[in-house]
Every structure is written in structure tokens, then in C-alpha cells.
Scaffold this motif. Structure first.
Motif, mmCIF file in Angstrom:
data_model
loop_
_atom_site.group_PDB
_atom_site.id
_atom_site.type_symbol
_atom_site.label_atom_id
_atom_site.label_comp_id
_atom_site.label_asym_id
_atom_site.label_seq_id
_atom_site.Cartn_x
_atom_site.Cartn_y
_atom_site.Cartn_z
ATOM 1 N N LYS A 1 -2.125 -12.644 -3.669
ATOM 2 C CA LYS A 1 -1.591 -12.237 -2.369
ATOM 3 C C LYS A 1 -1.183 -10.763 -2.377
ATOM 4 C CE LYS A 1 2.119 -13.401 0.903
ATOM 5 N NZ LYS A 1 3.290 -14.283 1.149
ATOM 6 N N VAL A 2 -0.519 -10.344 -3.448
ATOM 7 C CA VAL A 2 -0.086 -8.950 -3.546
ATOM 8 C C VAL A 2 -1.290 -8.017 -3.617
ATOM 9 C CG1 VAL A 2 1.149 -7.278 -4.979
ATOM 10 C CG2 VAL A 2 2.121 -9.548 -4.602
ATOM 11 N N ARG A 3 -2.285 -8.376 -4.404
ATOM 12 C CA ARG A 3 -3.468 -7.511 -4.541
ATOM 13 C C ARG A 3 -4.281 -7.478 -3.248
ATOM 14 N NH1 ARG A 3 -1.847 -8.834 -9.302
ATOM 15 N NH2 ARG A 3 -2.343 -7.599 -11.175
ATOM 16 N N LYS A 4 -4.292 -8.590 -2.524
ATOM 17 C CA LYS A 4 -4.973 -8.613 -1.227
ATOM 18 C C LYS A 4 -4.302 -7.635 -0.280
ATOM 19 C CE LYS A 4 -7.764 -10.262 1.977
ATOM 20 N NZ LYS A 4 -9.225 -10.033 1.940
ATOM 21 N N ALA A 5 -2.987 -7.619 -0.281
ATOM 22 C CA ALA A 5 -2.246 -6.694 0.587
ATOM 23 C C ALA A 5 -2.455 -5.245 0.165
ATOM 24 C CB ALA A 5 -0.761 -7.038 0.562
ATOM 25 N N ALA A 6 -2.765 -5.027 -1.119
ATOM 26 C CA ALA A 6 -2.936 -3.669 -1.644
ATOM 27 C C ALA A 6 -4.323 -3.098 -1.377
ATOM 28 C CB ALA A 6 -2.659 -3.658 -3.149
ATOM 29 N N GLU A 7 -5.239 -3.894 -0.824
ATOM 30 C CA GLU A 7 -6.626 -3.460 -0.668
ATOM 31 C C GLU A 7 -6.792 -2.146 0.093
ATOM 32 O OE1 GLU A 7 -8.897 -6.682 0.893
ATOM 33 O OE2 GLU A 7 -9.001 -7.748 -1.027
ATOM 34 N N PRO A 8 -6.051 -1.897 1.188
ATOM 35 C CA PRO A 8 -6.229 -0.606 1.879
ATOM 36 C C PRO A 8 -5.979 0.594 0.973
ATOM 37 C CG PRO A 8 -5.040 -2.144 3.282
ATOM 38 C CD PRO A 8 -5.147 -2.802 1.934
ATOM 39 N N PHE A 9 -4.958 0.517 0.142
ATOM 40 C CA PHE A 9 -4.681 1.624 -0.774
ATOM 41 C C PHE A 9 -5.762 1.721 -1.846
ATOM 42 C CE2 PHE A 9 -3.088 2.819 -4.977
ATOM 43 C CZ PHE A 9 -2.754 4.141 -4.737
ATOM 44 N N LEU A 10 -6.168 0.592 -2.394
ATOM 45 C CA LEU A 10 -7.173 0.601 -3.454
ATOM 46 C C LEU A 10 -8.505 1.142 -2.942
ATOM 47 C CD1 LEU A 10 -6.330 -2.872 -5.049
ATOM 48 C CD2 LEU A 10 -5.777 -0.612 -5.983
ATOM 49 N N PRO B 1 0.822 -1.221 0.000
ATOM 50 C CA PRO B 1 0.000 0.000 0.000
ATOM 51 C C PRO B 1 0.854 1.270 0.000
ATOM 52 C CG PRO B 1 -0.891 -1.588 1.560
ATOM 53 C CD PRO B 1 0.450 -2.104 1.138
ATOM 54 N N ALA B 2 1.915 1.291 0.802
ATOM 55 C CA ALA B 2 2.788 2.465 0.855
ATOM 56 C C ALA B 2 3.549 2.642 -0.458
ATOM 57 C CB ALA B 2 3.773 2.337 2.018
ATOM 58 N N ILE B 3 3.928 1.537 -1.085
ATOM 59 C CA ILE B 3 4.630 1.605 -2.364
ATOM 60 C C ILE B 3 3.728 2.195 -3.435
ATOM 61 C CG2 ILE B 3 5.662 0.215 -4.205
ATOM 62 C CD1 ILE B 3 6.586 -1.746 -1.989
ATOM 63 N N LEU B 4 2.493 1.688 -3.520
ATOM 64 C CA LEU B 4 1.552 2.189 -4.524
ATOM 65 C C LEU B 4 1.193 3.651 -4.265
ATOM 66 C CD1 LEU B 4 -0.834 -0.887 -4.897
ATOM 67 C CD2 LEU B 4 1.110 -0.243 -6.330
ATOM 68 N N LEU B 5 1.085 4.019 -2.995
ATOM 69 C CA LEU B 5 0.814 5.410 -2.659
ATOM 70 C C LEU B 5 1.964 6.297 -3.142
ATOM 71 C CD1 LEU B 5 -0.951 7.535 -1.248
ATOM 72 C CD2 LEU B 5 0.303 7.050 0.862
ATOM 73 N N GLY B 6 3.194 5.818 -2.974
ATOM 74 C CA GLY B 6 4.339 6.566 -3.467
ATOM 75 C C GLY B 6 4.294 6.743 -4.980
ATOM 76 N N TYR B 7 3.947 5.675 -5.703
ATOM 77 C CA TYR B 7 3.810 5.771 -7.159
ATOM 78 C C TYR B 7 2.744 6.803 -7.527
ATOM 79 C CZ TYR B 7 6.435 1.354 -7.619
ATOM 80 O OH TYR B 7 7.389 0.378 -7.588
#
Length: 425
Positions: free
Chosen positions: A400-409, A364-370
Motif C-alpha cells: 500500500k505504501v509503495r503504491k502511494a509512492a508511485e508518482p514520486f518513483l 510522495p511528498a515525504i520521499l521528495l523531501g528526503y
């Protein structure tokens, strides 16, 4: 309520431009903790700016969700943030979006013209442009109102999206499979196959390339003798041949171009060069953006979308969340279409899902940075998060990666919903 100078660096008690000191209230606990900015309406009125601009600026600076369209005048930022901290951030907002760049007075109006934001000073008559790279600049343009306070222009946002979509659909200026129609075989490059070295270009990486790379270009090659590891093209090719096939696949990710000869691809060579150089210099952070760009250019892949998949796996380490900003100039130069953005996300997916599984929780923090550095658009992020794919990793890892990304999404979806609600009024 006591007032303070809008410019807090001015100590004159008779300074005519005043505002209330920010007041905040922290509510909730645990994951539900939030900060209510109690007097945001009054402060924003003193600055002659919509309160939505201020609350969004706080959200972008703090990396937290902020509601830009409350129904009850409760301006909320997720997380606990005390008033002095917010007051410091407000100084940044005032400096960038309120003060005249010439006379430093806050008597300015926001004027939007040709997708550019200007501050029109009523005190001295100066009209200065706001930095378009700031995240809030994008928000202001998307929520454009007339300078007289009229209704929002719904067609502006729609037309901009259509233009972005057309840009993505015409990636590489070629046929349906992305192969370019011209002879230089580049993705979204100019007619000479070159990106960013054109005369008059003033983006950050170009300036750095021009200033730092003169010696390199004059010699025609990088001085490899000063490094402990031989990173010449011949040495890299030799080592790539010895690599396990799974590592080669992890760097190339897709089938090689039809016109590439057998053996190590240019992508393999670039990835191996970065890894070897990082080992010799004591870490990937020690490799400059200029050197990476020039090496990609040497291999003829600086405009290719697959290059972004390689870079996503090789130019970061376990401190990736702190390194994104440092690499933003390089990545902005290389990411020129939706196809590039998707490849960059694919490489990131493999980086955290396969190479560094301990970093999955940081996605989530990585995608937020992008997102905050405008490397990947909202539409591409949402499309990526909506469906797992076997293109870059196995299906289980992708899920697994997309599940971890759910808060950002979820945060991204809520932020977009707020903007849509604002447009409908």
C-alpha cells in the motif's frame, strides 16, 4: 523584447549586465497542467549558463519535475507557475550560481575541480566555491562538462557511482551481516566510535552541539527536574517494561544485538525517551536535534543504523513534510551508509503505514523531501520502491505504501532517464 538588469537590486538604468525578462506560458489542465518557459535559452545565454541548470533549479525549488533535455527547445516545468514567480526564483539561481561572491558581478565561469564547483570571476579574479549542499550542485557535478564546453565526462558519473556502491558495501567496516570488526560495535563510525564531534568538524549539527551542549556535558546529565514527566534513564526503562510488546517491536524493528542484555534495548529506551519528552514539552517539534543526538550518544547507538528506524517513527508528527528540512542536519550526521538509508526508509514505512495511516497519501511528498535534502540516494529509493517487504510492516501495508509512492518513483525514474540521455550525447 524589453530587458532588465541581471541583478534586479541594481536600479541603475545604465547597468551593463542585462537579460530578457522571463516569459512563461501555462498549458494543459488538471493533472496534465504544465508551464513552458518560452525564452529560457536567451536568458540562460545572458547568464552564461546552460539552460538545463536554470530549468533544473526551478524544478528543485518548486518540487516539480522539469525536463533538462528537451528535444524541441520547449523547457517545461510540471504545474502552473507564473512568470513573476519564476523570475523571483531566478534571482536565487543568479545569487548562488552566477554572481561573484566578492564583487557581485555576473562575469563568472563555472569551474569544476575535485568534485567541487567554483565560480571564477573574470572581473576581479576571485574564485569562490558554490555551496555543495545545494541540490543543483549535485546535478551540475553529475552532468559535468569541461570548462571549454567539451563533451561530458562519462567516466566521472560512473566512478562516483562505483565509489558510492563501495561505500554501501563496506557499511559498518565489518563482516557480511553488518557486524563491525572493531571493538566499539558501531555502524560506520570512526575508530573511536564517535561521529561528528571530531576537532575541526564544521557541519551544522556539530556546531550546534558544541554551542548548546556545553552545560549538558559538564553536568554529565540532562536536568530532568524541569520537566513534568520523569525522563530519567531509570524511569524510561521502567515504562518500557510496561509497554505492549508490539510497541517495543515497532521501535526496535529487528532482533536485538547479540551483546545486548535482556530487557529494554537502547533503541526502546531512545524511542520512549523521545515520546515522553515530546509529551512533556507539548510536541516532538519542541525537542532539539542536539538533545536527540546526545541522548542517542548516551545510549551508545548514535552510529547504529537501527537508530534511524527509531527516529523515523519518533521525531516527526502529522506535519512531517514541513519538518524534514528542520531535522536534515541531525539526519545527515546520523545517516552514513546505504544501510542507514534503508533503515530510515523502513522506519518511515512503519510511521505512515501503521502509526499514521492517514499520511499514506503524503508519502510522495515525504520521499521528495528526503531526496531534496540528500538524506536518501536515488539508488536506495529505487530499490525500496521496486519490491514490497515484510521487514518493517506486513506485506499488505508495504504494498500500500509503495503504491502511494508511485508518482514520486515515476518522477525519479524520468529524472534519471534525462540524465542518462544527456550522458550518452
Amino acid at each position: 523584447m524589453a530587458t532588465i538588469n541581471i541583478r534586479r537590486d541594481v536600479t541603475d538604468p545604465f547597468y551593463r549586465y542585462k537579460m530578457e525578462r522571463l516569459q512563461s506560458k501555462i498549458e494543459g489542465k488538471g493533472n496534465g497542467i504544465k508551464t513552458v518557459v518560452v525564452n529560457l535559452n536567451s536568458v540562460a545565454q545572458s547568464l552564461s549558463r546552460p539552460p538545463a541548470y536554470v530549468i533544473k533549479y526551478f524544478g528543485f525549488e518548486l518540487g516539480a519535475q522539469a525536463n533538462a533535455k528537451p528535444t524541441d527547445d520547449r523547457w517545461i516545468i510540471n504545474g502552473a507557475h507564473d512568470a513573476p514567480k519564476l523570475q523571483d526564483y531566478l534571482d536565487g539561481f543568479i545569487s548562488k550560481f552566477v554572481l561573484c561572491k566578492k564583487c557581485k558581478n555576473p562575469e563568472t565561469d563555472v569551474v569544476i575541480k575535485s568534485d567541487k564547483i567554483y565560480l571564477d570571476c573574470k572581473a576581479c579574479g576571485q574564485r569562490s566555491e558554490v555551496d555543495p549542499r545545494l541540490k543543483l550542485s549535485t546535478f551540475i557535478l553529475r552532468n559535468n562538462t569541461s570548462t571549454k564546453g567539451g563533451k561530458k565526462d562519462k567516466s566521472t558519473k560512473k566512478s562516483r557511482r562505483e565509489r558510492n556502491k563501495e561505500k554501501g558495501d563496506t557499511t559498518a567496516n565489518g563482516d557480511k551481516d553488518g557486524s563491525p570488526g572493531d571493538s566499539n560495535n558501531s555502524d560506520n563510525g570512526d575508530e573511536n566510535g564517535d561521529v561528528g564531534l571530531e576537532a575541526g568538524s564544521d557541519d551544522e549539527l556539530t556546531r550546534r552541539i558544541k554551542s548548546e551542549a556545553q552545560g549538558i556535558e559538564a553536568d554529565g546529565e540532562i536536568d530532568d527536574d524541569s520537566w513534568a514527566v520523569d525522563v530519567s534513564e531509570e524511569a524510561v526503562k521502567a515504562r518500557v517494561k510496561e509497554l505492549p510488546s508490539d510497541l517495543k517491536r515497532s521501535l526496535a524493528l529487528e532482533d536485538a544485538d547479540e551483546d545486548e542484555p535482556d530487557g529494554p534495548s537502547a533503541y526502546d529506551q531512545l524511542g520512549s525517551w523521545i515520546q515522553d519528552t515530546a509529551a512533556s514539552k507539548g510536541g516532538v517539534a519542541q525537542i532539539s536535534d542536539v538533545d536527540i543526538y546526545l541522548k542517542a550518544k548516551e545510549f551508545g547507538i548514535e552510529t547504529k543504523h537501527k537508530t534511524l528506524a527509531v527516529l523515523a517513527q519518533t521525531i516527526f508528527d502529522e506535519k512531517i513534510t514541513k519538518q524534514i528540512g528542520n531535522r536534515a542536519a541531525l539526519l545527515k550526521k546520523l545517516i552514513t551508509s546505504e544501510r542507514h538509508e534503508k533503515a530510515f526508509l523502513g522506519g518511515t514505512e512503519r510511521f505512515v503505514g501503521v502509526d499514521h495511516p492517514e499520511l499514506v497519501s503524503q508519502i510522495p511528498a515525504i520521499l521528495l523531501g528526503y531526496y531534496q535534502h540528500d538524506l536518501v540516494s536515488e539508488d536506495v529509493l529505487k530499490a525500496w520502491g521496486s519490491k514490497a517487504s515484510k521487514k518493517y510492516v506486513d506485506l499488505a501495508t508495504s504494498k500500500k505504501v509503495r503504491k502511494a509512492a508511485e508518482p514520486f518513483l515515476e518522477w525519479l525514474e524520468n529524472a534519471e532517464s534525462e540524465e542518462e540521455d544527456s550522458d550518452e550525447e
